[in-house]
Write an enzyme that holds these catalytic residues in place. Structure first.
Site, PDB file in Angstrom:
ATOM      1  N   HIS A 258       8.183   5.992   6.687  1.00  0.00           N
ATOM      2  CA  HIS A 258       7.444   6.502   5.150  1.00  0.00           C
ATOM      3  C   HIS A 258       5.900   7.046   5.110  1.00  0.00           C
ATOM      4  O   HIS A 258       5.601   7.630   4.570  1.00  0.00           O
ATOM      5  CB  HIS A 258       7.077   5.373   4.090  1.00  0.00           C
ATOM      6  CG  HIS A 258       6.033   4.529   4.295  1.00  0.00           C
ATOM      7  ND1 HIS A 258       6.389   3.642   5.640  1.00  0.00           N
ATOM      8  CD2 HIS A 258       5.030   4.159   4.124  1.00  0.00           C
ATOM      9  CE1 HIS A 258       5.002   3.055   5.776  1.00  0.00           C
ATOM     10  NE2 HIS A 258       3.543   3.304   4.234  1.00  0.00           N
ATOM     11  N   CYS A 259       5.693   7.280   6.522  1.00  0.00           N
ATOM     12  CA  CYS A 259       4.709   8.306   6.427  1.00  0.00           C
ATOM     13  C   CYS A 259       3.712   9.553   6.829  1.00  0.00           C
ATOM     14  O   CYS A 259       3.572  10.851   5.627  1.00  0.00           O
ATOM     15  CB  CYS A 259       2.933   7.436   6.970  1.00  0.00           C
ATOM     16  SG  CYS A 259       2.695   6.052   6.022  1.00  0.00           S
ATOM     17  N   LEU A 260       4.286  10.014   8.372  1.00  0.00           N
ATOM     18  CA  LEU A 260       3.974  10.670   9.095  1.00  0.00           C
ATOM     19  C   LEU A 260       4.526  12.080   8.243  1.00  0.00           C
ATOM     20  O   LEU A 260       4.515  13.441   8.304  1.00  0.00           O
ATOM     21  CB  LEU A 260       3.716  11.001  10.103  1.00  0.00           C
ATOM     22  CG  LEU A 260       3.523   9.954  10.752  1.00  0.00           C
ATOM     23  CD1 LEU A 260       3.093   9.761  12.219  1.00  0.00           C
ATOM     24  CD2 LEU A 260       1.583   9.817  10.054  1.00  0.00           C
ATOM     25  N   VAL A 262       5.957  12.045   5.530  1.00  0.00           N
ATOM     26  CA  VAL A 262       5.987  12.715   4.348  1.00  0.00           C
ATOM     27  C   VAL A 262       4.685  12.757   3.599  1.00  0.00           C
ATOM     28  O   VAL A 262       3.661  13.832   2.877  1.00  0.00           O
ATOM     29  CB  VAL A 262       6.536  11.180   3.271  1.00  0.00           C
ATOM     30  CG1 VAL A 262       6.008  11.690   1.881  1.00  0.00           C
ATOM     31  CG2 VAL A 262       8.514  11.489   4.029  1.00  0.00           C
ATOM     32  N   ASP A 263       3.796  12.110   4.055  1.00  0.00           N
ATOM     33  CA  ASP A 263       2.222  12.534   3.930  1.00  0.00           C
ATOM     34  C   ASP A 263       1.036  13.733   3.690  1.00  0.00           C
ATOM     35  O   ASP A 263       1.224  13.768   2.717  1.00  0.00           O
ATOM     36  CB  ASP A 263       1.231  10.939   4.401  1.00  0.00           C
ATOM     37  CG  ASP A 263       1.790   9.654   3.805  1.00  0.00           C
ATOM     38  OD1 ASP A 263       3.025   9.836   2.959  1.00  0.00           O
ATOM     39  OD2 ASP A 263       1.225   9.002   3.840  1.00  0.00           O
TER      40      ASP A 263
END
Length: 418
Positions: A258-260, A262-263
């Site tokens: 859910h991080c790399l 997307v963020d």
């Protein structure tokens, strides 16, 4: 204090349980009724929160789970930990907006609202604050306090515990920062105060952009060094002996979670939106990362071709379907794209991952099997996408007719490393 943690996923549940353990009265609020039922029954679905810990705070009465917004009344501090996905490259902040409206209806003078969900600089003051003010009729910084403190969840990380990871904190003013820092000081071993919410919002995006850019650089290099006849893994090992100025990153089939994926694109979107210029590093890194599954499949097709086998009709076993080593989360995992491409080429694709709970197969696009000696031997090719501890690597080396190893963990005449 009376604490509300809105969102009981991989970010919110660990915070809620830890806050309850240190003595706060905590309501874990989530709009997913099924989740709330599981939590109320003492069943944790987050790998870093053991069910025994959840049951302990439930039994002591300091934690409760609720899908009823009426249970939010009277909170001293509310923390928002809801998802912030991308929709067609544009940040979707509707979960924050909805949560802010709900909290605003129960906001009282003297209370504090903290946003932890990852987002672009300016969200706390430009989006969250006006919604809270409109819903409550109160004034931020005058009647209530607010701030931003980015989550730093690292599922399965044995070196850095939840409370041992330094916590960045910020507020919309000095009084907000003081209260927010005081709250997190009681939960985390170290807090890192910064001058404002925009700094804290940007800090989170810098952390993940740094990782995405470096992983993508190494991934692209891996696609080139194979043709140069150079072992990139050995070269990385050699470079990593330098005690300064180098951080070790290794190749793989792509990044997920859910991080790399997307963020960093939040930051890229914000820069294009406000400055009308591209953030070229992020856009290039994202392009490289998205095409790593294509490279994995290309290497596999070439290997099968050398063995006189077309990929069409071949039986392929994918090992490790989650996005991260020893994790249970398969959100945005590159394994899904690898499977999709192989299936489109006519391969018979199976997947094994002992870390994904039984019954949690609804979003997997492959037939789920166990990595038994017979299953490994029956495959025309095995692809090691994630080298979980629970895999018997020696058994795979012994039984697989051919392995494409994306993690550099196997050896032998039947093994080819990405």
């Amino acid at each position: 204090m009376q604490i509300v943690v809105a969102g009981q996923g991989s970010v919110g549940l660990p915070l809620a349980v830890r806050a309850a353990e240190v003595g706060h009265r905590v309501v874990g609020y989530d709009v997913d009724a099924h989740r709330v039922q599981q939590l109320a029954a003492g069943e944790s679905y987050v790998e870093d929160v053991a069910s025994s810990r959840l049951r302990a705070v439930l039994d002591s009465g300091v934690y409760s789970a609720s899908a009823d917004a009426a249970g939010l009344a009277g909170f001293d501090i509310a923390v928002i930990t809801v998802p912030t996905p991308l929709r067609d490259g544009v940040p979707d902040l509707t979960y924050i907006e909805s949560c802010a409206r709900t909290l605003g209806e129960h906001l009282r003078p003297g209370a504090t609202v903290v946003l932890e969900s990852t987002t672009y600089p300016g969200t706390t003051e430009e989006l969250l604050l006006p919604i809270l003010e409109k819903a409550s009729g109160l004034k931020g910084g005058v009647d209530f306090l607010a701030g931003f403190s980015p989550e730093r969840i690292a599922p399965g990380n044995k070196r850095w515990s939840f409370d041992g990871t330094p916590k960045v904190v910020s507020g919309i003013d000095a009084r907000s920062l003081d209260v927010i820092k005081g709250f997190y000081d009681g939960i985390f071993q170290t807090t890192v105060p910064v001058s404002g919410t925009r700094v804290a919002e940007l800090a989170k995006l810098i952390e993940n952009t740094f990782r995405l850019v470096n992983i993508s650089m190494i991934n692209e290099l891996a696609t080139l060094t194979d043709r140069l006849g150079v072992n990139i893994w050995e070269a990385i090992d050699a470079a990593a002996t330098k005690p300064f100025g180098f951080t070790r990153f290794t190749p793989g089939p792509g990044v997920g979670g859910h991080c790399l994926p997307v963020d960093p694109l939040f930051l890229s979107w914000k820069i294009r939106e406000d400055l009308d210029v591209p953030f070229r590093f992020v856009e290039l890194a994202d392009d490289v990362n998205r095409h790593m599954p294509d490279y994995v499949v290309r290497r596999l097709v070439e290997a099968l071709d050398k063995r006189g086998m077309p990929v069409n009709g071949s039986r392929i076993l994918l090992l490790g379907l989650t996005y991260k080593y020893n994790a249970t989360d398969f959100r945005n995992s590159p394994s899904a794209r690898v499977a999709e491409l192989l299936i489109s080429l006519g391969a018979e694709v199976r997947g094994a991952d002992p870390n994904i709970p039984d019954g949690d197969d609804s979003k997997l696009n492959v037939t789920r099997v166990d990595a038994t000696p017979d299953e490994v031997a029956a495959a025309d090719a095995v692809v090691l996408l994630m080298d979980h501890t629970r895999f018997d690597l020696a058994m795979i080396e012994e039984n697989a007719p051919y392995v494409l190893d994306c993690r550099n963990r196997l050896s032998g005449a039947n093994v080819e490393v990405l």
